[in-house]
Design a protein around this motif. Sequence first.
Motif, PDB file in Angstrom:
ATOM      1  N   GLY A  77       0.789  -1.230   0.000  1.00 17.69           N
ATOM      2  CA  GLY A  77       0.000   0.000   0.000  1.00 17.69           C
ATOM      3  C   GLY A  77       0.814   1.270   0.000  1.00 17.69           C
ATOM      4  O   GLY A  77       0.252   2.370  -0.041  1.00 17.69           O
ATOM      5  N   GLY A  78       2.151   1.172   0.052  1.00 18.90           N
ATOM      6  CA  GLY A  78       2.931   2.408   0.056  1.00 18.90           C
ATOM      7  C   GLY A  78       4.413   2.182   0.231  1.00 18.90           C
ATOM      8  O   GLY A  78       4.918   1.064   0.145  1.00 18.90           O
ATOM      9  N   ASP A  79       5.112   3.255   0.491  1.00 17.82           N
ATOM     10  CA  ASP A  79       6.558   3.250   0.717  1.00 17.82           C
ATOM     11  C   ASP A  79       6.913   4.522   1.470  1.00 17.82           C
ATOM     12  O   ASP A  79       6.068   5.393   1.683  1.00 17.82           O
ATOM     13  CB  ASP A  79       7.314   3.170  -0.615  1.00 17.82           C
ATOM     14  CG  ASP A  79       6.919   4.292  -1.557  1.00 17.82           C
ATOM     15  OD1 ASP A  79       7.350   5.434  -1.337  1.00 17.82           O
ATOM     16  OD2 ASP A  79       6.149   4.039  -2.504  1.00 17.82           O
ATOM     17  N   ILE A  80       8.163   4.654   1.853  1.00 15.05           N
ATOM     18  CA  ILE A  80       8.573   5.797   2.664  1.00 15.05           C
ATOM     19  C   ILE A  80       8.360   7.127   1.926  1.00 15.05           C
ATOM     20  O   ILE A  80       8.067   8.152   2.558  1.00 15.05           O
ATOM     21  CB  ILE A  80      10.044   5.646   3.114  1.00 15.05           C
ATOM     22  CG1 ILE A  80      10.381   6.685   4.198  1.00 15.05           C
ATOM     23  CG2 ILE A  80      11.001   5.719   1.934  1.00 15.05           C
ATOM     24  CD1 ILE A  80      11.754   6.490   4.823  1.00 15.05           C
ATOM     25  N   GLY A  81       8.474   7.124   0.608  1.00 11.86           N
ATOM     26  CA  GLY A  81       8.258   8.347  -0.152  1.00 11.86           C
ATOM     27  C   GLY A  81       6.814   8.790  -0.144  1.00 11.86           C
ATOM     28  O   GLY A  81       6.496   9.956   0.126  1.00 11.86           O
ATOM     29  N   LYS A  82       5.915   7.870  -0.433  1.00 19.67           N
ATOM     30  CA  LYS A  82       4.482   8.174  -0.381  1.00 19.67           C
ATOM     31  C   LYS A  82       4.084   8.600   1.022  1.00 19.67           C
ATOM     32  O   LYS A  82       3.304   9.544   1.211  1.00 19.67           O
ATOM     33  CB  LYS A  82       3.681   6.952  -0.813  1.00 19.67           C
ATOM     34  CG  LYS A  82       2.177   7.165  -0.805  1.00 19.67           C
ATOM     35  CD  LYS A  82       1.431   5.921  -1.258  1.00 19.67           C
ATOM     36  CE  LYS A  82      -0.074   6.146  -1.281  1.00 19.67           C
ATOM     37  NZ  LYS A  82      -0.810   4.917  -1.710  1.00 19.67           N
ATOM     38  N   LEU A  83       4.638   7.913   2.015  1.00 19.77           N
ATOM     39  CA  LEU A  83       4.342   8.206   3.411  1.00 19.77           C
ATOM     40  C   LEU A  83       4.773   9.622   3.785  1.00 19.77           C
ATOM     41  O   LEU A  83       4.043  10.352   4.477  1.00 19.77           O
ATOM     42  CB  LEU A  83       5.044   7.183   4.298  1.00 19.77           C
ATOM     43  CG  LEU A  83       4.738   7.176   5.786  1.00 19.77           C
ATOM     44  CD1 LEU A  83       3.281   6.821   6.032  1.00 19.77           C
ATOM     45  CD2 LEU A  83       5.653   6.182   6.498  1.00 19.77           C
ATOM     46  N   ALA A  84       5.954  10.032   3.335  1.00 18.25           N
ATOM     47  CA  ALA A  84       6.482  11.350   3.682  1.00 18.25           C
ATOM     48  C   ALA A  84       5.608  12.469   3.130  1.00 18.25           C
ATOM     49  O   ALA A  84       5.311  13.442   3.826  1.00 18.25           O
ATOM     50  CB  ALA A  84       7.914  11.492   3.167  1.00 18.25           C
ATOM     51  N   VAL A  85       5.195  12.330   1.876  1.00 19.95           N
ATOM     52  CA  VAL A  85       4.340  13.361   1.284  1.00 19.95           C
ATOM     53  C   VAL A  85       2.954  13.338   1.919  1.00 19.95           C
ATOM     54  O   VAL A  85       2.412  14.375   2.314  1.00 19.95           O
ATOM     55  CB  VAL A  85       4.234  13.167  -0.241  1.00 19.95           C
ATOM     56  CG1 VAL A  85       3.233  14.161  -0.848  1.00 19.95           C
ATOM     57  CG2 VAL A  85       5.596  13.345  -0.893  1.00 19.95           C
ATOM     58  N   ASP A 129       1.846  15.151  -6.837  1.00 22.35           N
ATOM     59  CA  ASP A 129       0.954  15.570  -7.921  1.00 22.35           C
ATOM     60  C   ASP A 129      -0.508  15.291  -7.564  1.00 22.35           C
ATOM     61  O   ASP A 129      -1.399  16.100  -7.826  1.00 22.35           O
ATOM     62  CB  ASP A 129       1.317  14.843  -9.214  1.00 22.35           C
ATOM     63  CG  ASP A 129       2.610  15.352  -9.837  1.00 22.35           C
ATOM     64  OD1 ASP A 129       3.100  16.412  -9.397  1.00 22.35           O
ATOM     65  OD2 ASP A 129       3.131  14.681 -10.749  1.00 22.35           O
ATOM     66  N   GLU A 130      -0.743  14.123  -6.969  1.00 21.17           N
ATOM     67  CA  GLU A 130      -2.105  13.770  -6.549  1.00 21.17           C
ATOM     68  C   GLU A 130      -2.636  14.776  -5.536  1.00 21.17           C
ATOM     69  O   GLU A 130      -3.826  15.122  -5.551  1.00 21.17           O
ATOM     70  CB  GLU A 130      -2.098  12.370  -5.930  1.00 21.17           C
ATOM     71  CG  GLU A 130      -3.447  11.915  -5.394  1.00 21.17           C
ATOM     72  CD  GLU A 130      -3.367  10.597  -4.646  1.00 21.17           C
ATOM     73  OE1 GLU A 130      -4.348  10.235  -3.972  1.00 21.17           O
ATOM     74  OE2 GLU A 130      -2.313   9.926  -4.731  1.00 21.17           O
ATOM     75  N   ALA A 131      -1.761  15.250  -4.662  1.00 23.87           N
ATOM     76  CA  ALA A 131      -2.169  16.179  -3.608  1.00 23.87           C
ATOM     77  C   ALA A 131      -2.137  17.631  -4.052  1.00 23.87           C
ATOM     78  O   ALA A 131      -2.540  18.516  -3.292  1.00 23.87           O
ATOM     79  CB  ALA A 131      -1.283  15.995  -2.384  1.00 23.87           C
ATOM     80  N   GLY A 132      -1.639  17.893  -5.249  1.00 28.52           N
ATOM     81  CA  GLY A 132      -1.579  19.259  -5.745  1.00 28.52           C
ATOM     82  C   GLY A 132      -0.533  20.117  -5.076  1.00 28.52           C
ATOM     83  O   GLY A 132      -0.679  21.338  -4.972  1.00 28.52           O
ATOM     84  N   VAL A 133       0.557  19.494  -4.611  1.00 26.78           N
ATOM     85  CA  VAL A 133       1.639  20.238  -3.974  1.00 26.78           C
ATOM     86  C   VAL A 133       2.924  20.089  -4.781  1.00 26.78           C
ATOM     87  O   VAL A 133       3.062  19.173  -5.591  1.00 26.78           O
ATOM     88  CB  VAL A 133       1.876  19.764  -2.530  1.00 26.78           C
ATOM     89  CG1 VAL A 133       0.638  19.979  -1.683  1.00 26.78           C
ATOM     90  CG2 VAL A 133       2.304  18.302  -2.487  1.00 26.78           C
ATOM     91  N   LYS A 134       3.873  20.994  -4.523  1.00 27.97           N
ATOM     92  CA  LYS A 134       5.177  20.934  -5.170  1.00 27.97           C
ATOM     93  C   LYS A 134       6.261  20.734  -4.118  1.00 27.97           C
ATOM     94  O   LYS A 134       6.202  21.316  -3.037  1.00 27.97           O
ATOM     95  CB  LYS A 134       5.472  22.226  -5.936  1.00 27.97           C
ATOM     96  CG  LYS A 134       4.592  22.475  -7.142  1.00 27.97           C
ATOM     97  CD  LYS A 134       5.002  23.776  -7.822  1.00 27.97           C
ATOM     98  CE  LYS A 134       4.167  24.065  -9.044  1.00 27.97           C
ATOM     99  NZ  LYS A 134       4.570  25.343  -9.691  1.00 27.97           N
ATOM    100  N   ILE A 135       7.249  19.897  -4.457  1.00 30.22           N
ATOM    101  CA  ILE A 135       8.437  19.733  -3.614  1.00 30.22           C
ATOM    102  C   ILE A 135       9.473  20.703  -4.158  1.00 30.22           C
ATOM    103  O   ILE A 135      10.031  20.499  -5.237  1.00 30.22           O
ATOM    104  CB  ILE A 135       8.942  18.286  -3.645  1.00 30.22           C
ATOM    105  CG1 ILE A 135       7.842  17.350  -3.131  1.00 30.22           C
ATOM    106  CG2 ILE A 135      10.209  18.135  -2.800  1.00 30.22           C
ATOM    107  CD1 ILE A 135       8.117  15.876  -3.336  1.00 30.22           C
TER     108      ILE A 135
END
Length: 347
Positions: A77-85, A129-135
């Motif tokens: 269901g995820g990974d550390i990258g997805k979790l961080a965002v 991108d899904e959340a509409g934010v920029k890193i």
Amino acid sequence: MSNVNKLAGKTITLAHGAGGKAMRELIDEVFVKGFANPELASLEDQARFDLTELVAQGNRLALTTDSYVVDPLFFPGGDIGKLAVTGTVNDLAMSGAVPLYLTCGMILEEGFAIDELIKIVTSMKVTADEAGVKIVTGDTKVVHKGAADKCFINTAGVGVIPAHIQMAATQAQVGDKIIVNGFIGDHGAAIVDARGELALESSILSDCQPLHDLVQTMLKVCPTIHCLRDATRGGVATVLNEFAQSSQVGIKLQQSVIPIRDEVRGMCEILGLDPLYLANEGKLVAVVPPEAAEAVLAAMRLHPAGVNSVMIGEVQAIPKGRVLLNTGFGGERLLDKLVGEQLPRIC
């Protein structure tokens, strides 16, 4: 993500954190290309924003920061990258803020596979991108082998709170209803499963998901939601204790209606855990005025992140600062804050 083959199959070395050619290549090939936005591509030491655009969206900034050290890095269901965002976006969203910008600080262990890093960065980009934010800015450090566990991520997030939104943990009132947006404990159970500590026939998926859009949907129905928080470490029970203590009210839950998957319940029974204290990464707890509760619940159930939303309890005058669970057998159980750590490294 394109043109990263130059580093494919290689591993992180101390040179990648030394500030020279190898570090610049890592930044350009993995992070700049991976996150792909003009603010980051400028490679200044800071990201710069137009205040006029921010003020047009609200009258206050929301700022949050968090660090992620989950083990394993990749889980169902995820990974550390997805979790961080997701975690950073959700922390902003719980104030009613519209999330806008994130930072990304990476602490990498010498010997970590760059292919794995690329997967993490790609996941972060997809989730952002899904959340509409920029890193928009970040940092990279490399430590000696054994000084970290492959990859740690630190993030900060900036959002804007609309002027009419005023939510806080101190605002729960007698008669308010308690709502959660679905099955609880999935993330904590998924991490246990991913470690191979139990031989389960079916894999439990983490609930890791951004909740900002669900929150905005709720606020359109009821701009006066009193309290809102995502139930991460310490789970639903800990969040409700924070509300009860901050607002000096009592909270009573009905055990029979709290949504828990059979697989999660079974795991908890085997390990002696309580799902009310298990971590979530896509679940919120809302304290809603009673006159708006049904409308908020109906709107949540129409949103993909709230299909299984349930009203699980209400706010009472007593006992002040306490959370009680009606067990369904005519008895009540006191739910305190989490004591100690149920599970290591869940976020």
